[in-house]
Design a protein around this motif. Structure first.
Motif: not given
Length: 123
Positions: A7-15, A20-25, A89-100
């Motif tokens: 849940n902390e990770l989810i909230e951090a991602i939302k920040e 935010k750009s994805y959500h707005d788009s 951009e969002l997918n790249e970040m999520l891929d990085d998180i998944t890799t980690i």
């Protein structure tokens, strides 16, 4: 404990700015022109899939050309390009998180720690 971390990770991602750009788009899908083009493209894709069942007996070349033209129209809309960029951009970040996460899990599996813990709890 793990769910709190998730849940902390989810909230951090939302920040993150890319989220935010994805959500707005996503507003692009509310534009009447985009709705219409997407509806038509989905209809043509379904028609193409239906014809594909008949294999080589049906030519879907014309349908594919129409789908391609609709994609070109969609890509000519600036808001759609903003959406695609933000999505990437969002997918790249999520891929990085998944890799980690999975690299760390793989390390633990290699050391045998998680396997032993899992074996204890799965009985």
């Amino acid at each position: 404990m793990i769910y709190e971390s998730i849940n902390e990770l989810i909230e951090a991602i939302k920040e993150e700015e890319c989220f935010k750009s994805y959500h707005d788009s996503l507003q692009v899908f509310k534009l009447p022109e985009v709705k219409s083009l997407m509806r038509e493209m989905n209809r043509l894709n379904e028609e193409k899939e239906d014809l594909a069942r008949f294999g080589p007996y049906c030519d879907t070349k014309e349908l594919q050309e129409r789908i391609t033209n609709i994609r070109r129209e969609l890509y000519s809309i600036p808001e759609m390009n903003a959406y695609l960029s933000a999505y990437g951009e969002l997918n790249e970040m999520l891929d990085d998180i998944t890799t980690i996460v999975f690299d760390d899990i793989s390390d633990e599996l290699a050391k045998g720690r998680i396997g032993r813990s899992y074996a204890r709890y799965s009985r």
